[in-house]
Design a protein around this motif. Structure first.
Motif, PDB file in Angstrom:
ATOM      1  N   ARG B 130       4.359 -45.197  21.161  1.00 34.38           N
ATOM      2  CA  ARG B 130       5.386 -45.438  22.184  1.00 34.38           C
ATOM      3  C   ARG B 130       5.948 -44.087  22.622  1.00 34.38           C
ATOM      4  N   HIS B 131       6.359 -44.038  23.881  1.00 34.11           N
ATOM      5  CA  HIS B 131       7.000 -42.833  24.407  1.00 34.11           C
ATOM      6  C   HIS B 131       8.418 -43.168  24.833  1.00 34.11           C
ATOM      7  N   PHE B 132       9.321 -42.290  24.520  1.00 38.15           N
ATOM      8  CA  PHE B 132      10.675 -42.392  25.048  1.00 38.15           C
ATOM      9  C   PHE B 132      11.053 -41.031  25.598  1.00 38.15           C
ATOM     10  N   ALA B 133      11.726 -41.029  26.731  1.00 46.58           N
ATOM     11  CA  ALA B 133      12.105 -39.757  27.321  1.00 46.58           C
ATOM     12  C   ALA B 133      13.443 -39.908  28.013  1.00 46.58           C
ATOM     13  N   GLY B 134      14.145 -38.818  28.150  1.00 49.21           N
ATOM     14  CA  GLY B 134      15.424 -38.902  28.835  1.00 49.21           C
ATOM     15  C   GLY B 134      16.281 -37.677  28.614  1.00 49.21           C
ATOM     16  N   THR B 135      17.577 -37.913  28.702  1.00 45.42           N
ATOM     17  CA  THR B 135      18.555 -36.818  28.683  1.00 45.42           C
ATOM     18  C   THR B 135      19.469 -36.939  27.475  1.00 45.42           C
ATOM     19  N   TYR B 136      19.702 -35.810  26.837  1.00 41.94           N
ATOM     20  CA  TYR B 136      20.770 -35.725  25.841  1.00 41.94           C
ATOM     21  C   TYR B 136      21.975 -35.079  26.520  1.00 41.94           C
ATOM     22  N   GLN B 137      23.160 -35.590  26.251  1.00 44.46           N
ATOM     23  CA  GLN B 137      24.374 -34.853  26.604  1.00 44.46           C
ATOM     24  C   GLN B 137      25.166 -34.683  25.329  1.00 44.46           C
ATOM     25  N   HIS B 138      25.371 -33.448  24.957  1.00 46.40           N
ATOM     26  CA  HIS B 138      26.085 -33.156  23.713  1.00 46.40           C
ATOM     27  C   HIS B 138      27.459 -32.583  23.981  1.00 46.40           C
ATOM     28  N   ARG B 139      28.394 -33.025  23.198  1.00 42.12           N
ATOM     29  CA  ARG B 139      29.716 -32.400  23.123  1.00 42.12           C
ATOM     30  C   ARG B 139      29.781 -31.783  21.737  1.00 42.12           C
ATOM     31  N   LEU B 140      29.849 -30.457  21.679  1.00 42.98           N
ATOM     32  CA  LEU B 140      29.764 -29.750  20.402  1.00 42.98           C
ATOM     33  C   LEU B 140      31.075 -29.024  20.109  1.00 42.98           C
ATOM     34  N   ARG B 141      31.487 -29.109  18.858  1.00 44.28           N
ATOM     35  CA  ARG B 141      32.736 -28.458  18.442  1.00 44.28           C
ATOM     36  C   ARG B 141      32.403 -27.458  17.333  1.00 44.28           C
ATOM     37  N   ARG B 142      33.103 -26.330  17.377  1.00 48.54           N
ATOM     38  CA  ARG B 142      32.884 -25.372  16.303  1.00 48.54           C
ATOM     39  C   ARG B 142      33.848 -25.707  15.157  1.00 48.54           C
ATOM     40  N   VAL B 143      33.287 -26.006  13.992  1.00 41.14           N
ATOM     41  CA  VAL B 143      34.100 -26.327  12.815  1.00 41.14           C
ATOM     42  C   VAL B 143      33.710 -25.341  11.724  1.00 41.14           C
ATOM     43  N   ASP B 144      34.672 -24.537  11.274  1.00 41.34           N
ATOM     44  CA  ASP B 144      34.404 -23.501  10.257  1.00 41.34           C
ATOM     45  C   ASP B 144      33.171 -22.677  10.625  1.00 41.34           C
ATOM     46  N   GLY B 145      33.112 -22.291  11.877  1.00 41.93           N
ATOM     47  CA  GLY B 145      32.030 -21.414  12.310  1.00 41.93           C
ATOM     48  C   GLY B 145      30.740 -22.126  12.698  1.00 41.93           C
ATOM     49  N   ALA B 146      30.552 -23.378  12.253  1.00 42.03           N
ATOM     50  CA  ALA B 146      29.292 -24.078  12.551  1.00 42.03           C
ATOM     51  C   ALA B 146      29.494 -25.075  13.685  1.00 42.03           C
TER      52      ALA B 146
END
Ligand code: FES
Ligand SMILES: [Fe+2]
Lengths: 437, 171
Positions: B130-146
């Motif tokens: 099976r194939h799946f394709a599309g878009t990721y939208q990430h909201r990223l936060r810096r926590v203790d440097g990571a």
């Protein structure tokens, strides 16, 4: 196609067992399509799927491509999605609006919402031909019969046969139960339909919904996993969200499932009675009870909420879980492939929190990321695998056979784990396939 | 020798590099079935969300294909690793390719990084692809440097088609 199977079909069903050909033989599947699906009442959809005139939603009856269309006012029509000119599919999206008339994309014949012809371009070209705009041959063909029960629309391609209400019989409690939980007696569809293909005969789905032995085996992994996290939440926060219970309840012991009850109605409808603990005494439930008591009075409210329904199957096309406002329709594709369409409903006028319960169930149990049906579909596929083989001829429905109680054609079991629902479904199956005048 | 890049451009490059590596690592953990390590990429209040269609703007009070916090992710992990998860008896594996990474900016209120990328997922289960394709939208936060995921929104271009079987694990 050989003309033998009609006689043959009787030899496939015994009161306590069924021959594997009922699941594995494409010729039997053809008979089912002809004598069951394209004959009896099939679920079209809910009237709120098509709120405005010209709105349509496509669906399938047997092998026929149908479209449910909202007419003017209250009318709901069911048409073959085919243009009488040269056969082209008229409504092209899964659902949408036909505008002021359904218009064929090929030569622009236009149809009223009830399928009758509105106009053809260059109509003078038909002068002194056999074309006749009043002749139904030049209309989009209508399903022979369309009837509704409490907003749920059914169609039959056979002009004869019992009316919908008579055919539903006591199984109409599925719709009464779902609607009565609203203080105004109505539900509204949430306009999202998940579709999942099952690689198994359609009857696997029908039998499984009322199979109370399977949950604690099939869904053991999810039951334990959810119970584990549920305990952690309880430890950390002092309470656990109700939706964890939806998953952990699948690991309920055989003994508890056996305390439920089952019933089989004429025409193949079946019931699993029982209660998933959805009448707790939290603030949301109490608020819902208050709203219902205000609308119906105390006694009626208690009758509504005290109904003993877990799941009702309206044979052969839908499974309704009225306490959670879930509905799944199946559309058989071939003897070993089945499309399922998955819906849920909002109780009009009930507190939002009650809708959220239904939504959690829809997301966790019935969506394409389901942690429950993943194992059901796996087992049915493996069931189809086995029944395609010569490893044995019979499917056993012996559990609690001989203890079914027959009350004027309604079968009742003494216990929840009885295989009565399967026996009752095959009793109806045989009747559909052999009473074929 | 190239001109020395400006500090701002160097920071942007560095952020783009760091975010890209993070997204690649995210998909590697899924392909490697390292479920707990994958869940640990999420902030304590992090969510994984796959809406039924691109027009959805919230999961609140509307249907979703997936909407999971870390506790529900944990249920899913414990389920697929349970010895009696029958559907897991079938051999299966996935391969993600993540690309087209765009750092769209920073949320002025929270300081979260907003990132958009594309994925292509190939899955083999038994003998089926099976194939799946599309878009990721990430909201990223810096926590203790990571970097931590506050929200991973997944819009599958084929999310509206009928599913052949179901999705047992995150995309
Ligand atoms: S086929 Fe429909 S108008 Fe010609
Ligand atoms: Fe099940």
């Amino acid at each position: 196609m050989p003309s033998q199977p009609l006689l043959d079909v009787r030899s496939l069903v015994e009161p306590d067992r069924v021959h594997r050909r009922a699941y594995s033989d494409p010729e039997i599947f053809d008979l089912e399509i002809k004598h069951i699906f394209e004959k009896t009442w099939i679920y079209a959809g809910h009237e709120t799927q098509v709120p405005n005139p010209g709105d349509y939603w496509q669906f399938q009856i047997g092998r026929q491509p149908m479209v449910m269309v909202r007419g003017n006012g209250d009318a709901v029509h069911v048409l073959y999605n085919r243009c009488p000119h040269r056969g082209v599919q008229v409504c092209g999206s899964r659902h949408g609006s036909g505008g002021d008339a359904l218009t064929c994309p090929y030569h622009a014949w236009r149809f009223h919402y009830d399928g009758s012809l509105e106009s053809v371009p260059l109509e003078k070209g038909y002068r002194e031909t056999r074309f006749d705009r009043a002749n139904p041959d030049f209309h989009m063909k209508r399903a022979a019969r369309v009837q509704r029960y409490r907003g749920f629309v059914f169609a039959s391609l056979d002009p004869k046969g019992p009316d919908l209400v008579e055919w539903l019989g006591d199984a109409r409690m599925a719709f009464d139960d779902i609607c009565d939980r609203s203080p105004v007696g109505r539900v509204e569809v949430v306009p999202n339909c998940f579709r999942v293909v099952q690689r198994s005969n359609w009857k696997f789905f029908m039998e499984n919904q009322l199979d109370a032995v399977h949950p604690s085996v099939t869904h053991m992994s999810t039951g334990y996993a959810a119970a584990d996290v549920e305990r952690k939440l309880k430890r950390e926060t002092g309470s656990q969200p109700l939706h964890y219970h939806y998953l952990s309840a699948f690991a309920t012991s055989f003994d508890q499932w056996d305390q439920l009850e089952t019933a089989g109605y004429p025409y193949g409808h079946t019931l699993l009675g029982g209660y998933m603990g959805l009448r707790p005494t939290d603030a949301d439930t109490l608020e819902h009870e208050r709203v219902l008591a205000a609308a119906y009075g105390e006694a009626k409210k208690d009758e509504i909420l005290g109904r003993n329904i877990h799941h009702v199957l309206i044979y052969p096309s839908i499974s309704v879980q009225s306490p959670l406002q879930q509905l799944r329709a199946i559309r058989p594709i071939s003897h070993d492939r089945t499309m399922s369409e998955i819906w849920h409903f909002r109780l009009v006028g009930a507190p939002e929190a009650i809708y959220r319960r239904s939504l959690w169930y829809y997301n966790l149990v019935n969506s394409p990321s389901t942690m429950i049906n993943a194992d059901d579909l796996e087992n049915w596929q493996r069931g189809q695998f086995g029944l395609n083989s010569d490893g044995g001829d019979w499917v056993s429905f012996h559990r609690d056979y001989g203890r079914d109680r027959d009350a004027n054609g309604e079968l009742h079991s003494t216990n929840g784990c009885s295989e009565l629902p399967m026996r009752a479904q095959f009793r109806a199956w045989l009747k559909y396939l052999t009473e074929t005048e | 020798m190239a001109e020395p890049t400006s500090v701002a451009a160097a920071t942007a490059l560095q952020t783009h590099h760091e975010v890209s590596q993070f997204l690649f690592q995210q998909s590697n953990l899924l392909d490697g079935k390292q479920w707990q390590a994958w869940i640990d990429l999420f902030a304590d209040d992090g969510l994984y969300w796959m809406p039924p269609g691109p027009e959805y703007t919230t999961w609140d009070g509307v249907p979703s294909i997936f909407i999971e916090d870390r506790d529900l992710m944990s249920v899913r992990m414990k389920r697929v690793t349970h010895p009696n998860a029958w559907s897991q008896q079938a051999e299966w594996g996935t391969s993600h390719v993540v690309s087209n990474v765009i750092v769209e900016g920073t949320d002025p209120a929270s300081g979260d990084l907003l990132v958009r990328s594309r994925f292509h997922l190939l899955e083999v289960r038994r003998d089926d692809v099976r194939h799946f394709a599309g878009t990721y939208q990430h909201r990223l936060r810096r926590v203790d440097g990571a970097l931590k995921i506050v929200l991973q929104r997944v819009d599958m271009v084929n999310g509206q088609a009928a599913f052949e079987y179901v999705l047992q694990i995150w995309v």
